[in-house]
Design a protein around this motif. Structure first.
Motif, mmCIF file in Angstrom:
data_model
loop_
_atom_site.group_PDB
_atom_site.id
_atom_site.type_symbol
_atom_site.label_atom_id
_atom_site.label_comp_id
_atom_site.label_asym_id
_atom_site.label_seq_id
_atom_site.Cartn_x
_atom_site.Cartn_y
_atom_site.Cartn_z
ATOM 1 N N CYS A 415 35.058 42.585 37.963
ATOM 2 C CA CYS A 415 35.290 44.362 37.639
ATOM 3 C C CYS A 415 34.991 44.878 39.592
ATOM 4 N N VAL A 416 33.929 44.190 40.236
ATOM 5 C CA VAL A 416 33.223 45.175 41.197
ATOM 6 C C VAL A 416 34.209 44.794 42.588
ATOM 7 N N LYS A 417 34.713 43.356 42.117
ATOM 8 C CA LYS A 417 35.430 42.535 42.842
ATOM 9 C C LYS A 417 37.307 43.222 42.785
ATOM 10 N N ALA A 418 37.490 43.712 41.589
ATOM 11 C CA ALA A 418 38.314 44.347 40.915
ATOM 12 C C ALA A 418 38.851 45.849 41.920
ATOM 13 N N ARG A 419 37.504 46.293 42.352
ATOM 14 C CA ARG A 419 36.774 47.855 42.885
ATOM 15 C C ARG A 419 37.680 47.238 44.222
ATOM 16 N N ALA A 420 36.943 46.800 44.572
ATOM 17 C CA ALA A 420 36.955 46.471 46.299
ATOM 18 C C ALA A 420 38.829 46.102 46.560
ATOM 19 N N LYS A 421 39.012 45.058 46.209
ATOM 20 C CA LYS A 421 40.530 45.506 45.722
ATOM 21 C C LYS A 421 41.903 45.966 45.349
ATOM 22 N N PHE A 422 41.493 46.686 44.110
ATOM 23 C CA PHE A 422 41.838 48.655 43.949
ATOM 24 C C PHE A 422 41.594 49.335 45.718
ATOM 25 N N MET A 424 41.468 48.362 49.129
ATOM 26 C CA MET A 424 42.423 48.046 50.253
ATOM 27 C C MET A 424 43.943 47.710 49.452
ATOM 28 N N GLY A 425 44.073 48.703 47.872
ATOM 29 C CA GLY A 425 45.275 49.064 47.693
ATOM 30 C C GLY A 425 46.204 47.527 47.225
ATOM 31 N N ASP A 426 45.829 46.918 47.185
ATOM 32 C CA ASP A 426 45.594 44.910 46.561
ATOM 33 C C ASP A 426 45.370 45.660 44.938
ATOM 34 N N TYR A 427 46.561 45.911 44.277
ATOM 35 C CA TYR A 427 46.951 47.215 42.562
ATOM 36 C C TYR A 427 47.046 45.620 41.878
ATOM 37 N N ALA A 428 47.347 44.686 42.168
ATOM 38 C CA ALA A 428 48.300 43.594 41.457
ATOM 39 C C ALA A 428 46.536 42.537 41.114
ATOM 40 N N ALA A 429 45.775 42.450 42.431
ATOM 41 C CA ALA A 429 44.985 41.739 42.436
ATOM 42 C C ALA A 429 44.092 41.701 41.613
ATOM 43 N N ALA A 430 43.877 43.546 42.061
ATOM 44 C CA ALA A 430 42.696 44.060 40.578
ATOM 45 C C ALA A 430 42.965 44.001 39.292
ATOM 46 N N VAL A 431 44.346 44.590 38.516
ATOM 47 C CA VAL A 431 44.194 43.979 37.000
ATOM 48 C C VAL A 431 44.206 42.321 36.967
ATOM 49 N N GLY A 432 44.527 40.840 38.015
ATOM 50 C CA GLY A 432 44.135 40.560 37.234
ATOM 51 C C GLY A 432 42.828 40.041 37.655
ATOM 52 N N LEU A 433 41.668 40.586 38.137
ATOM 53 C CA LEU A 433 40.436 40.202 37.684
ATOM 54 C C LEU A 433 39.618 40.948 36.974
ATOM 55 N N GLY A 450 34.800 48.513 33.157
ATOM 56 C CA GLY A 450 36.549 48.693 34.569
ATOM 57 C C GLY A 450 37.715 48.561 33.579
ATOM 58 N N GLY A 451 37.504 49.346 32.504
ATOM 59 C CA GLY A 451 38.255 49.447 31.400
ATOM 60 C C GLY A 451 39.010 50.534 32.631
ATOM 61 N N LEU A 452 38.419 51.708 32.846
ATOM 62 C CA LEU A 452 39.206 53.261 33.168
ATOM 63 C C LEU A 452 39.627 52.905 34.459
ATOM 64 N N LEU A 453 39.125 51.680 35.164
ATOM 65 C CA LEU A 453 39.566 51.127 36.267
ATOM 66 C C LEU A 453 40.955 50.714 36.141
#
Length: 914
Positions: A415-422, A424-433, A450-453
């Motif tokens: 989830c932390v990695k996903a927030r970092a990707k978010f 950076m504007g990489d929303y697809a990578a965030a969803v995958g994580l 990570g549900g809200l994110l």
């Protein structure tokens, strides 16, 4: 998706010199103003290193040069103990100055000024042509020189401008000039964020993305010298590039380039070994408690750092020590030997950790351990990674999360990695994580983390609403499954997961515009309590209040919506409980409410709060600031001012657009461009996406501004039809504010057809903007020029410029037709004030007002010449002589001119001619 920055400058381009702007105009004018006053004989200027004192003194000298004798002196430690040593180079007499008496030195100084005296003609207004002594680094001059200068100042022989370093004292008796009331004190402060942005734009000779200027300005803490070095290093190293005409900085850039390193190491030269040790500890763990540091290193070492202005104790953090500037820390940490860093950590970290560090200190110390290759608790890595992402240190967050190996933390690490990707504007990578994290979740904390994110990332990707509703349903099922294995906590697990699912549904309903249906679930959340999961429930309450703010804003109650948003902002939360961007989401709703209410003061205060108190969020959410600022300007009718702001917002949002504001920003830019005749050929043609990937009210505003832009461009009624369609749909849904917005734009094209409905809806909507609209609509059809002028003045006071302009236009036309000269003068003055506020020309507004009453014919060239001369006060005879025609011809032309312009006498010509 990940957006690529534009190509950076080539090696040859990077070799060109950057502009080094002067950024102390306000202080320069203040010094000149003070020294021009007879009662002020000296200005004592306090400044830290790099704030521009020396450059400011040079600018004063340049301004004074040619107007008075100027003597420039620069203090230096090497001459500080030699009597009159700093004056030696300026005096022609032979022999050492140290052997001369004070009386001789006074005689020599006055002779020097007499030789260089010139007539005083301007910038420093002193009728006696008093010489000016400019003294830089006044803490490094000898006492006899200080006594000499004080004597010359007190007897009125010279005026003095002296600078000295903060934390030092000027050589005695220079400070006595202030205590005796003959001197003014001034202190140079760091550049504000706005000044820092202007500095970046000037240095790079072009537009700079606001988030990029914030990144560099905050790294320099507003210090102009450090800021210039950070910009220069970034430019030379290729960390600055251009995207759509705006400079963009690499958000992961660390300010530790060669030039900055050279300056910082120069400032640290000749520190004692103990002070170097203390400095390394502060850099590696700041902020650090002063009491803790004193247990580890000597008090003398700390005092040395304080005396040298390398560390300081911020007023907002009592008892804490920090480096004087963030850039120092980046340089020191980057150049500190690895072995020394590791040794210090092994020896001292236990004592440092005993002080319960704040999030920033925890993050710094965790990175210290990790970079030293020392074992670090996975729970601490997770906590620090969460803080890093919320501080928009995304690369750091990824690094920390990747170091986690304990299986019980892996779900939240993803989830932390996903927030970092978010970020950076990489929303697809965030969803995958986040999907991977959901599969790894074995407890409620993991499940909620990570549900809200996830909901926000899927919205940013434009995924169907169905996917987000399915996430809520899956959460309910997952919670029920977890409850089966939790005997004592099963009811609370089901309850909190059900409530979180309701929150996810509310966020999705916001994208659909189901505002009436949102009332019940919001009330349910706010009325509940959850002792076992109090922190999560508190988070849900904040989101529910934000949703209530949005809901009320759309339903015609934006003032109530603003109150709800402020209630949400007032709630405090445990930052490591979730990876969601809660403050940014709430601030956005508060901005929406203030804008829709037309409360410009609150809107500006919210923008300032976002810019200052939530600065790091500018990296990802900076584009929404430009959207809000641009909308304020459009609501006020300041199209010309809004256009560059919105264009800047487009560039920001193309880099990162977490709340999907790009469509609205582009639509408003096209509307402003079309309305001012500056159609931007580079902007894409906008077609409303209908993807429901943002707040519904944002989507409706996007469609409304797109329709209005189309009407401006095509003028065929198609855009106007679209606006009325939006208004009708909003009326069916009960969305009064959105109906009013569409009608406001429609009335701009056809006021007579839609004014009654406009007034009726405005009467049901809260806020100053709707109140101004009611005033506008009430008087429009009155036909009373005086009432129209009074309404225009009320609208002007409320800064509703576009409606004020239309009312003044109509009042002007009616007053000319009825020959009410006093009303026409007031209307013309109102139009001029509108023009000044909006940046348009005053004559343009008056011409539009005249066009409705003048004859269909246009003045001939000769009629225009005669009318202009008559308006200037020339008599018929004077005009006839000047133009070589008869007086009868002049009278005939004037008669036809009055008829064409709809006026009765030459006294009214000045009203209607530009």
């Amino acid at each position: 998706m990940v957006h690529r920055y534009g190509d950076g400058p080539s090696a040859n381009e990077r070799r060109r010199d950057l502009v080094h702007p002067f950024c102390r105009d306000e202080e320069l004018q203040a010094i000149i103003r003070d020294l021009s006053q007879e009662a002020c004989r000296a200005v004592l200027l306090e400044s830290d290193m790099g704030l521009g004192a020396t450059t400011l003194l040079q600018s004063v000298a340049e301004r004074a040069h040619g107007n008075m004798p100027v003597l420039a002196i620069h203090g230096t430690p090497s001459l500080a103990k030699i009597p009159f040593g700093v004056l030696a180079a300026n005096l022609r007499a032979s022999g050492p100055t140290s052997l001369r008496s004070p009386v001789e030195m006074i005689r020599d100084m006055l002779a020097l000024f007499s030789e260089t005296a010139v007539d005083n003609s301007g910038n420093l207004d002193d009728s006696q042509n008093t010489p000016l002594v400019i003294l830089d680094e006044a803490e490094f001059i000898d006492q006899p020189t200080a006594e000499l200068l004080v004597h010359l100042v007190q007897v009125g022989s010279v005026k003095l401008l002296a600078s000295y370093r903060t934390g030092s004292e000027m050589t005695e008796p220079l400070p006595s000039l202030w205590s005796k009331g003959v001197a003014e004190r001034m202190r140079l402060l760091p550049l504000t964020r706005s000044e820092g942005h202007d500095f970046c734009c000037a240095m790079l000779s072009g537009r700079v993305l606001p988030s990029s200027s914030w990144h560099m300005w905050s790294a320099a803490a507003g210090n102009p010298l450090l800021l210039s070095l950070i910009i220069s290093d970034a430019y030379q190293d290729g960390h600055l590039s251009q995207s759509n005409g705006a400079w963009v900085a690499d958000a992961a850039m660390l300010p530790n380039g060669v030039q900055l390193q050279g300056l910082v190491h120069g400032q640290l030269r000749n520190l004692s070994a103990a002070a170097e040790e203390a400095l390394a500890l502060v850099a590696l763990s700041e902020p650090v408690k002063s009491a803790t540091l004193r247990e580890i290193v000597s008090a003398e070492a700390i005092e040395e750092l304080l005396r040298r202005r390398i560390v300081h104790a911020p007023a907002w953090e009592p008892g804490q020590l920090r480096l004087i500037n963030p850039a120092y820390g980046d340089v020191i940490r980057a150049t500190l030997p690895h072995t020394k860093s590791r040794r210090l950590h092994l020896q001292l970290i236990e004592k440092l950790n005993a002080e319960a560090p704040n999030p920033e200190a925890l993050l710094r110390r965790t990175m210290w351990a990790l970079d030293s290759g020392l074992p670090t608790d996975d729970g601490q890595l997770l906590q620090a990674g969460t803080f890093a992402c919320k501080l928009y240190q995304s690369e750091t967050g990824l690094h920390l999360a990747s170091a986690i190996t304990d299986p019980k933390f892996l779900s939240r690490a993803n989830c932390v990695k996903a927030r970092a990707k978010f970020n950076m504007g990489d929303y697809a990578a965030a969803v995958g994580l986040l999907e991977a994290a959901e599969k790894q979740a074995t407890n409620v904390v993991d499940l909620l983390f990570g549900g809200l994110l996830m909901n926000a990332a899927k919205a940013a990707m434009g995924l169907p609403l169905k996917a987000c509703y399915e996430d809520a349903a899956n959460l309910r099922r997952h919670g029920e499954q977890l409850a089966l294995s939790a005997e004592n906590d099963s009811e609370q697990i089901i309850w909190i997961t059900q409530e979180r699912a309701t929150v996810l549904e509310l966020l999705t309903m916001s994208r659909e515009g189901r505002y009436l249906e949102m009332d019940s679930p919001i009330r349910t959340i706010l009325a509940a309590s959850a002792p076992a999961y109090e922190l999560d429930h508190k988070l849900h309450c904040s989101i529910a209040l934000a949703m209530e703010s949005e809901r009320l804003s759309a339903l015609g109650q934006p003032e109530s919506g603003l109150t709800a948003a402020f209630s949400a902002l007032a709630m405090t939360h445990q930052e490591d409980r979730d990876v969601y961007f809660l403050p940014e989401m709430i601030v956005t709703r508060s901005q929406v409410a203030a804008l829709l209410a037309g409360d410009w003061v609150q809107a500006e205060q919210i923008l300032a709060h976002f810019s200052v108190d939530m600065g790091p969020a500018t990296i990802s959410f900076g584009g929404s600031i430009d959207v809000a600022r641009g909308m304020v300007m459009l609501r006020q009718g300041r199209m010309s001012s809004a256009l560059p702001v919105l264009r800047s917002g487009i560039v920001s949002l193309q880099q990162s657009d977490p709340q999907q504001m790009l469509g609205l920003c582009t639509a408003m830019a096209m509307y402003a461009g079309a309305g001012t005749g500056h159609l931007d050929a580079t902007a894409p043609n906008l077609t409303p996406s209908g993807a429901n990937n943002c707040m519904y009210l944002v989507s409706i505003h996007e469609q409304a501004f797109a329709a209005a832009a189309l009407e401006y461009r095509e003028k065929n009624g198609q855009g106007l039809t679209g606006l009325i369609r939006l208004a009708d749909d909003a009326a069916k849904r009960g969305h009064l504010t959105l109906e009013l917005t569409a009608l406001a734009l429609a009335v701009g094209f056809d006021p007579d057809s839609y004014m009654d409905r406009f007034a009726s809806v405005a009467a049901k909507v809260q806020g100053p903007w709707a109140g101004a609209v009611r005033t506008y609509a009430r008087v429009w059809a009155s036909g009373n020029a005086r009432a129209l002028v009074e309404a225009g003045e009320e609208l002007l006071s409320a800064r509703i410029y576009q409606h004020a302009q239309k009312v003044f236009h109509k009042a002007f036309a009616l007053s000319l037709g009825s020959h009410q000269q006093d009303v026409a003068l007031r209307a013309r003055d109102g139009l001029a004030r509108v023009a000044h506020a909006t940046g348009e020309t005053a004559t343009q507004g008056v011409t539009e007002g005249v066009s409705s009453v003048e004859s269909k014919a246009v003045l001939t060239k000769r009629e225009g010449e005669i009318a202009a001369l008559a308006a200037s006060g020339a008599s018929d005879k004077d005009i006839a002589e000047k133009l070589g025609v008869s007086v009868r011809t002049v009278e005939g032309h004037l008669y036809r001119t009055y008829a064409k312009l709809g006026i009765a006498a030459r006294e009214e010509l000045d009203l209607v001619l530009p």
